[in-house]
Design a protein around this motif. Structure first.
Motif, mmCIF file in Angstrom:
data_model
loop_
_atom_site.group_PDB
_atom_site.id
_atom_site.type_symbol
_atom_site.label_atom_id
_atom_site.label_comp_id
_atom_site.label_asym_id
_atom_site.label_seq_id
_atom_site.Cartn_x
_atom_site.Cartn_y
_atom_site.Cartn_z
ATOM 1 N N TRP A 177 0.841 -1.199 0.000
ATOM 2 C CA TRP A 177 0.000 0.000 0.000
ATOM 3 C C TRP A 177 0.875 1.247 0.000
ATOM 4 N N GLN A 178 0.593 2.153 -0.859
ATOM 5 C CA GLN A 178 1.330 3.433 -0.925
ATOM 6 C C GLN A 178 2.828 3.212 -1.005
ATOM 7 N N GLU A 179 3.225 2.190 -1.725
ATOM 8 C CA GLU A 179 4.651 1.867 -1.908
ATOM 9 C C GLU A 179 5.381 1.626 -0.588
ATOM 10 N N GLN A 180 4.636 1.220 0.425
ATOM 11 C CA GLN A 180 5.253 0.961 1.737
ATOM 12 C C GLN A 180 5.746 -0.490 1.864
ATOM 13 N N GLN A 181 5.434 -1.298 0.886
ATOM 14 C CA GLN A 181 5.741 -2.731 0.951
ATOM 15 C C GLN A 181 5.122 -3.417 2.171
ATOM 16 N N THR A 182 4.077 -2.823 2.683
ATOM 17 C CA THR A 182 3.269 -3.472 3.723
ATOM 18 C C THR A 182 1.806 -3.306 3.303
ATOM 19 N N SER A 183 0.954 -4.077 3.946
ATOM 20 C CA SER A 183 -0.468 -3.936 3.678
ATOM 21 C C SER A 183 -1.016 -2.731 4.451
ATOM 22 N N VAL A 184 -2.072 -2.139 3.936
ATOM 23 C CA VAL A 184 -2.750 -1.066 4.688
ATOM 24 C C VAL A 184 -3.259 -1.611 6.033
ATOM 25 N N MET A 185 -3.486 -2.930 6.086
ATOM 26 C CA MET A 185 -3.898 -3.579 7.346
ATOM 27 C C MET A 185 -2.812 -3.589 8.404
ATOM 28 N N GLU A 186 -1.561 -3.430 7.969
ATOM 29 C CA GLU A 186 -0.426 -3.641 8.876
ATOM 30 C C GLU A 186 0.179 -2.341 9.400
ATOM 31 N N VAL A 187 -0.373 -1.211 8.972
ATOM 32 C CA VAL A 187 0.248 0.055 9.397
ATOM 33 C C VAL A 187 -0.512 0.681 10.564
ATOM 34 N N SER A 188 0.201 1.514 11.309
ATOM 35 C CA SER A 188 -0.422 2.178 12.453
ATOM 36 C C SER A 188 -1.501 3.138 11.982
ATOM 37 N N HIS A 189 -2.618 3.117 12.721
ATOM 38 C CA HIS A 189 -3.699 4.059 12.421
ATOM 39 C C HIS A 189 -3.280 5.495 12.724
ATOM 40 N N ARG A 190 -2.193 5.673 13.485
ATOM 41 C CA ARG A 190 -1.744 7.025 13.809
ATOM 42 C C ARG A 190 -0.595 7.492 12.908
ATOM 43 N N GLY A 191 -0.230 6.658 11.947
ATOM 44 C CA GLY A 191 0.842 7.036 11.022
ATOM 45 C C GLY A 191 0.365 8.090 10.033
ATOM 46 N N LYS A 192 1.328 8.803 9.444
ATOM 47 C CA LYS A 192 1.027 9.916 8.545
ATOM 48 C C LYS A 192 0.123 9.479 7.377
ATOM 49 N N LEU A 193 0.454 8.364 6.767
ATOM 50 C CA LEU A 193 -0.297 7.962 5.575
ATOM 51 C C LEU A 193 -1.730 7.569 5.911
ATOM 52 N N PHE A 194 -1.920 6.915 7.056
ATOM 53 C CA PHE A 194 -3.293 6.545 7.399
ATOM 54 C C PHE A 194 -4.113 7.775 7.794
ATOM 55 N N ILE A 195 -3.469 8.716 8.454
ATOM 56 C CA ILE A 195 -4.175 9.965 8.805
ATOM 57 C C ILE A 195 -4.583 10.708 7.526
ATOM 58 N N GLU A 196 -3.711 10.685 6.527
ATOM 59 C CA GLU A 196 -4.084 11.298 5.240
ATOM 60 C C GLU A 196 -5.294 10.590 4.639
ATOM 61 N N LEU A 197 -5.300 9.278 4.751
ATOM 62 C CA LEU A 197 -6.430 8.495 4.213
ATOM 63 C C LEU A 197 -7.746 8.909 4.866
ATOM 64 N N ILE A 198 -7.754 8.993 6.201
ATOM 65 C CA ILE A 198 -9.043 9.284 6.861
ATOM 66 C C ILE A 198 -9.452 10.740 6.662
ATOM 67 N N THR A 199 -8.474 11.623 6.535
ATOM 68 C CA THR A 199 -8.796 13.030 6.289
ATOM 69 C C THR A 199 -9.469 13.172 4.923
ATOM 70 N N GLN A 200 -8.911 12.480 3.947
ATOM 71 C CA GLN A 200 -9.489 12.522 2.597
ATOM 72 C C GLN A 200 -10.868 11.837 2.584
ATOM 73 N N ALA A 201 -10.993 10.750 3.344
ATOM 74 C CA ALA A 201 -12.281 10.040 3.389
ATOM 75 C C ALA A 201 -13.373 10.945 3.959
ATOM 76 N N ASP A 202 -13.041 11.686 4.999
ATOM 77 C CA ASP A 202 -14.006 12.626 5.586
ATOM 78 C C ASP A 202 -14.421 13.658 4.539
ATOM 79 N N LYS A 203 -13.439 14.200 3.850
ATOM 80 C CA LYS A 203 -13.683 15.224 2.821
ATOM 81 C C LYS A 203 -14.546 14.655 1.681
#
Lengths: 360, 360
Positions: B29-55
């Motif tokens: 996911w996002q060239e992180q070589q990890t799954s979106v399932m495996e990253v911290s919900h407080r990490g920068k990329l996931f925060i960007e995801l939820i901010t965009q989802a809200d918008k």
């Protein structure tokens, strides 16, 4: 392409073989030409999936027949609320043993629903240590005794099971479930959010002794009422089917890899490698007493905040992700749950050596 | 290979483009070589995801600025409990308008937490019909008025918004959220389990007017306390990250496909096709009043249980899945949520014609 290792405390790494299977069949599960996400939870194939998952998890963790396994929503924090509602009924009192952030948070939430007493069992001197685990003289005046055997933030693990006499022992095993063999029969309830050792975030497993089911207070949300959920196979409402499916794949994967005994051996070997390195290092240190060092979350620091920040940044650039310690503690934390291969720990140590050389 | 169409009432079909993207990036996911399932919900990329989802969700559904959007766990049934806890505080009374199984179930759960009155708004004569929606003379004595604008089991949809004067209107839109344009400002709270129009099972969206936040009773589980969750961006605990990610992809997909206005036009066209066919048929019948015919769940029967069973079996063999009606009603049900293409409805009608010919 550098190989990446993800040391996230949770949501954490999942077994690669599980993700690969999920990927391969994401649009065509069981030759249905639909995703497992798109099928009814009450359909024949999904019922087969959960029946097998129950069987596999029982075998894997050696769960006695007089325990029910519930797959719920709301995370461990949901259970922080659900446990007093289910175990105390309308009026009663519980004892919370606190050893760090998560056990204290469980206690704080429980206070919204019942009266509790708290005992801090963490000794803080040169090292973090949990010494006394004998509560047999006080435990029986309480409806249950709650503790958290692995504190992810500090990296403190409690390996012995507290003696609570004939009281009911409840354990939040979110961060160390399936990591080593345990005697389930010593516990009334074991619960865990999935996102460390079981599967993705969004599903919570509750292992509950049958005689504790049926005592819930009237004002218990039905999705957390153990009696309601036990009677409906955890399907009083639509369950998180995809997360359940992934847990079922993780169970199968662990059985294939030799079960929890083999998992424990690998976890011991991984943790020993890193603690041995830390113990001989003059550059890094870990401050947990040897007998309470977590197999899952290993904390360390250079003793210098700037250097810690540089470590995390450089490690990330070298494919060693998510090593930043929790904000309340600072420093570094390597979460090495079941899915972390020993190669990840070896890569971390190699980097730590190089970083120490270059920054001492 | 026959093309398959999945008419499941939920968990239901998801947009194929969304599943394909999820599949492609499941391990990277996002060239992180990890799954979106495996990253911290407080990490920068996931925060960007939820901010965009809200918008994206705000734009898609035209949600005013004075509403918060919460992404929670526990399904709509979790909210059946959370709503009285949050809106009534320690003591109060609510009005439940019942029009079928789900609105009645919401009322039953609410009784665990507060006093309620119920009004059955479903008229049952030759057809199922919801006639009177003016409650302005009684509504204001209640802390809120709850209803379910689409009953999935019977296929009854309420298109007009009940008049509750200055009281707070709460709607369970699990089965028709994002299916047509609505005026959000008429509602205090709209909530929905994701598994029909939003994403996979395991995440629940609550759209709540800001002035209703902060009234929760003390004994509200923190994961459902709107104030706590609004302050922590729905992250008081680890959220169901993968489900949230899938919702974010669905939002983007719908925006790309022309937004809710275009969705509504497609849904109208799909439903019209099937109802028009039913109306001219002497073999099948639908018993919902024209003004309350659901755009999402279309129920029909041959009037003969054996023939219905044969229909479902033959349809399945022809790639038309999950058409069996809910067990309390029998017959057939075609759930045609946003993700169902018109080709699915056309294929169903073609099969219905053939089946009628062969079995009349």
């Amino acid at each position: 392409m550098t190989q990446v290792f993800n040391f996230s405390a949770g949501p954490a790494m999942m077994p690669k073989a599980v993700l690969e299977q999920a990927q391969a069949e994401l649009l065509n599960w069981q030759e249905q030409q639909t995703s497992v996400m798109e099928v009814s939870h009450r359909g024949k194939l999904f019922i087969e999936l959960i029946t097998q998952a129950d069987k596999d998890f029982r075998e894997l963790y050696n769960i006695p027949e007089n325990y029910k396994i519930l797959f719920l929503q709301g995370g461990a924090r949901g259970q922080f609320a659900a446990i007093p509602m289910n175990l105390i009924g309308e009026k009663g009192k519980a004892l919370y043993l606190t050893s760090g952030h998560w056990s204290a948070t469980a206690a704080k939430e429980a206070r919204l629903f019942c009266e509790i007493d708290e005992i801090n069992i963490l000794e803080q001197s040169d090292t973090l240590k949990v010494a006394n685990l004998d509560f047999s003289n006080v435990a029986e005046q309480y409806d249950y005794v709650h503790y958290c055997p692995n504190e992810t933030i500090s990296g403190v693990e409690i390996f012995d099971v507290p003696n609570v006499g004939n009281s009911v022992l409840v354990a939040d095993m979110s961060s160390n479930i399936l990591s080593r063999e345990i005697d389930i029969s010593k516990f009334g309830i074991i619960y865990a959010g999935a996102q460390k050792n079981l599967g993705p975030a969004g599903i919570t497993i509750v292992i509950v002794r049958e005689d504790l089911i049926g005592k819930a207070r009237k004002s218990t949300p039905s999705i957390w009422n153990y009696e309601v959920q036990a009677k409906s196979d955890s399907m009083i409402n639509t369950p998180p089917t995809f997360a359940w499916y992934l847990c079922s794949l993780v169970f199968k994967h662990l059985l294939k890899e030799g079960g929890v005994k083999a998992v424990e051996q690998r976890n011991q070997a991984k943790a020993k490698l890193l603690y041995d390195y830390l113990d001989q290092s003059e550059f890094y240190r870990n401050t947990v007493a040897i007998e309470n060092r977590s197999l899952m979350n290993i904390t360390f620091t250079t003793g210098n905040d700037e250097l810690n920040a540089k470590f995390v940044k450089d490690a990330t650039a070298n494919g060693l992700q998510a090593l930043k310690g929790h904000k309340v503690l600072g420093g570094m934390r390597a979460s090495i749950y079941n899915a972390m291969p020993i190669e990840g720990v070896q890569a971390l140590i190699a980097f730590m050596q190089k970083f120490a050389e270059e920054n001492k």
